[in-house]
Write a protein that holds these residues in place. Structure first.
Motif, PDB file in Angstrom:
ATOM      1  N   CYS A   1     -16.723  -5.710  -6.532  1.00 44.93           N
ATOM      2  CA  CYS A   1     -16.645  -6.868  -5.553  1.00 44.93           C
ATOM      3  C   CYS A   1     -17.199  -6.252  -4.455  1.00 44.93           C
ATOM      4  CB  CYS A   1     -15.175  -6.929  -5.078  1.00 44.93           C
ATOM      5  SG  CYS A   1     -14.103  -7.747  -6.117  1.00 44.93           S
ATOM      6  N   ALA A   2     -17.987  -6.923  -3.552  1.00 45.20           N
ATOM      7  CA  ALA A   2     -18.785  -6.545  -2.275  1.00 45.20           C
ATOM      8  C   ALA A   2     -17.802  -5.627  -1.554  1.00 45.20           C
ATOM      9  CB  ALA A   2     -19.495  -7.760  -1.672  1.00 45.20           C
ATOM     10  N   ALA A   3     -18.254  -4.709  -1.192  1.00 49.00           N
ATOM     11  CA  ALA A   3     -17.502  -3.843   0.015  1.00 49.00           C
ATOM     12  C   ALA A   3     -17.377  -4.703   1.469  1.00 49.00           C
ATOM     13  CB  ALA A   3     -18.054  -2.411   0.164  1.00 49.00           C
ATOM     14  N   PRO A   4     -16.489  -4.633   2.097  1.00 52.80           N
ATOM     15  CA  PRO A   4     -16.564  -5.258   3.335  1.00 52.80           C
ATOM     16  C   PRO A   4     -17.301  -4.419   4.392  1.00 52.80           C
ATOM     17  CG  PRO A   4     -14.377  -4.305   2.975  1.00 52.80           C
ATOM     18  CD  PRO A   4     -15.040  -4.175   1.549  1.00 52.80           C
TER      19      PRO A   4
ATOM     20  N   MET B   1     -11.870   0.173   3.864  1.00 48.61           N
ATOM     21  CA  MET B   1     -11.516   0.052   2.740  1.00 48.61           C
ATOM     22  C   MET B   1     -10.046   0.775   2.193  1.00 48.61           C
ATOM     23  SD  MET B   1     -14.804  -0.665   0.387  1.00 48.61           S
ATOM     24  CE  MET B   1     -15.025   0.877   0.248  1.00 48.61           C
ATOM     25  N   PRO B   2      -9.125   0.049   1.810  1.00 51.56           N
ATOM     26  CA  PRO B   2      -7.817   0.943   1.552  1.00 51.56           C
ATOM     27  C   PRO B   2      -8.317   2.007   0.511  1.00 51.56           C
ATOM     28  CG  PRO B   2      -7.483  -1.218   1.001  1.00 51.56           C
ATOM     29  CD  PRO B   2      -8.966  -1.114   1.358  1.00 51.56           C
ATOM     30  N   TYR B   3      -7.787   3.323   1.098  1.00 49.20           N
ATOM     31  CA  TYR B   3      -8.445   4.748   0.263  1.00 49.20           C
ATOM     32  C   TYR B   3      -7.828   4.926  -0.967  1.00 49.20           C
ATOM     33  CZ  TYR B   3      -8.988   9.472  -0.376  1.00 49.20           C
ATOM     34  OH  TYR B   3      -9.373  10.898  -0.847  1.00 49.20           O
ATOM     35  N   ASN B   4      -8.648   5.165  -2.018  1.00 53.21           N
ATOM     36  CA  ASN B   4      -8.107   5.676  -3.365  1.00 53.21           C
ATOM     37  C   ASN B   4      -7.186   4.794  -3.974  1.00 53.21           C
ATOM     38  OD1 ASN B   4      -8.015   7.342  -5.246  1.00 53.21           O
ATOM     39  ND2 ASN B   4      -6.001   8.466  -4.488  1.00 53.21           N
TER      40      ASN B   4
ATOM     41  N   THR C   1     -14.222   9.119   7.001  1.00 53.27           N
ATOM     42  CA  THR C   1     -13.085   9.625   7.085  1.00 53.27           C
ATOM     43  C   THR C   1     -11.752   8.649   6.646  1.00 53.27           C
ATOM     44  OG1 THR C   1     -11.689  10.705   8.820  1.00 53.27           O
ATOM     45  CG2 THR C   1     -12.692   8.833   9.758  1.00 53.27           C
ATOM     46  N   THR C   2     -10.615   9.275   6.674  1.00 48.24           N
ATOM     47  CA  THR C   2      -9.530   8.416   6.304  1.00 48.24           C
ATOM     48  C   THR C   2      -8.540   8.313   7.599  1.00 48.24           C
ATOM     49  OG1 THR C   2      -8.083   9.996   5.336  1.00 48.24           O
ATOM     50  CG2 THR C   2      -9.822   8.725   3.938  1.00 48.24           C
TER      51      THR C   2
ATOM     52  N   TYR D   1       0.880  -1.181  -0.041  1.00 42.48           N
ATOM     53  CA  TYR D   1      -0.030   0.128   0.113  1.00 42.48           C
ATOM     54  C   TYR D   1       0.811   1.258   0.079  1.00 42.48           C
ATOM     55  CZ  TYR D   1      -3.987  -2.621   0.625  1.00 42.48           C
ATOM     56  OH  TYR D   1      -5.085  -3.764   0.474  1.00 42.48           O
ATOM     57  N   GLY D   2       1.901   1.492   0.452  1.00 42.24           N
ATOM     58  CA  GLY D   2       3.053   2.343   0.303  1.00 42.24           C
ATOM     59  C   GLY D   2       2.980   2.883   1.965  1.00 42.24           C
ATOM     60  N   LYS D   3       4.093   3.927   1.906  1.00 37.62           N
ATOM     61  CA  LYS D   3       4.234   4.522   3.346  1.00 37.62           C
ATOM     62  C   LYS D   3       3.017   5.635   3.658  1.00 37.62           C
ATOM     63  CE  LYS D   3       7.399   7.959   1.398  1.00 37.62           C
ATOM     64  NZ  LYS D   3       8.623   8.536   1.579  1.00 37.62           N
ATOM     65  N   ASN D   4       2.591   5.881   2.497  1.00 32.15           N
ATOM     66  CA  ASN D   4       1.460   7.038   2.813  1.00 32.15           C
ATOM     67  C   ASN D   4       0.114   6.269   2.714  1.00 32.15           C
ATOM     68  OD1 ASN D   4       3.308   9.101   3.301  1.00 32.15           O
ATOM     69  ND2 ASN D   4       3.558   9.171   0.958  1.00 32.15           N
ATOM     70  N   ALA D   5      -0.027   5.097   2.991  1.00 31.32           N
ATOM     71  CA  ALA D   5      -1.258   4.510   2.751  1.00 31.32           C
ATOM     72  C   ALA D   5      -2.374   4.971   3.803  1.00 31.32           C
ATOM     73  CB  ALA D   5      -1.312   3.120   2.917  1.00 31.32           C
ATOM     74  N   ARG D   6      -3.692   5.119   3.251  1.00 24.20           N
ATOM     75  CA  ARG D   6      -4.756   5.548   4.239  1.00 24.20           C
ATOM     76  C   ARG D   6      -5.935   4.228   4.134  1.00 24.20           C
ATOM     77  NH1 ARG D   6      -3.572   9.364   7.409  1.00 24.20           N
ATOM     78  NH2 ARG D   6      -5.760  10.057   7.420  1.00 24.20           N
ATOM     79  N   ILE D   7      -6.831   4.230   5.046  1.00 20.33           N
ATOM     80  CA  ILE D   7      -8.155   3.320   5.170  1.00 20.33           C
ATOM     81  C   ILE D   7      -9.057   4.451   5.324  1.00 20.33           C
ATOM     82  CG2 ILE D   7      -7.793   3.226   7.638  1.00 20.33           C
ATOM     83  CD1 ILE D   7      -8.665   0.217   5.404  1.00 20.33           C
ATOM     84  N   GLN D   8      -9.893   4.082   4.385  1.00 16.34           N
ATOM     85  CA  GLN D   8     -11.245   4.922   4.369  1.00 16.34           C
ATOM     86  C   GLN D   8     -12.382   4.275   5.413  1.00 16.34           C
ATOM     87  OE1 GLN D   8     -13.214   6.043   0.718  1.00 16.34           O
ATOM     88  NE2 GLN D   8     -14.314   7.545   1.858  1.00 16.34           N
TER      89      GLN D   8
END
Length: 162
Positions: free
Chosen positions: A151-154, A122-125, A92-93, A71-78
């Motif tokens: 895909c179904a959203a978790p 979910m992983p953002y963007n 929010t993220t 996901y990378g060092k700047n990863a965000r979760i929404q």
């Protein structure tokens, strides 16, 4: 106790959500990486507690994935919360690590309706699950905004009480 038509609809929606959660949990992955690694689905997340009243804190958390999602060092979760009336009360993220692990705590807003709410994380963007069989999160994406195609959203249920 007999259910009225509104309660039956809500009950059906909750049953469909639980069924979708079981289906999503059974899917080992939706996209494969471009470098031959096996599919890497976002790690499952949990809620603590699963029942809360407005003003109480709820923690959404996931461990690192068993694969290499990169996901990378700047990863965000929404993270979003939709209450029993269908109103989104949180959107929010928060920070997520390269392997998909995260911990985010929110306070249930006062305006949240009592009943069965749904929490998504979910992983953002990133397009973490598409129909092409490739991983759109890796090199070459540049500044292109990626969106989830299918895909179904978790979703995880949260019972809101007073």
């Amino acid at each position: 106790m007999a259910l009225n038509w509104k309660d039956r609809g809500r009950h059906s929606a909750i049953s469909a959500t639980v069924g979708a959660l079981a289906l999503v949990a059974a899917i080992p992955g939706c996209a494969s990486s471009t470098d031959g690694e096996p599919p890497c689905f976002p790690p499952a997340y949990s809620l603590t507690p699963t029942t809360a009243a407005p003003g109480q804190s709820v923690t959404v958390a996931a461990p690192d994935a068993d694969c290499n999602p990169r996901y990378g060092k700047n990863a965000r979760i929404q993270v979003s919360v939709t209450d029993a009336t269908g109103v989104e009360v949180v959107n929010t993220t928060a920070a997520m690590n390269d392997a998909g692990g995260f911990t985010y705590t929110f306070v249930v807003p006062a305006r949240t309706a009592v009943g069965d709410a749904v929490v998504t994380a979910m992983p953002y963007n990133v397009d973490w699950c598409d129909d092409t069989g490739r991983n759109n999160r890796v090199a070459g994406a540049g500044d292109v905004r990626l969106e989830r195609l299918s895909c179904a959203a978790p979703m995880t249920p949260l019972t809101v009480t007073r």
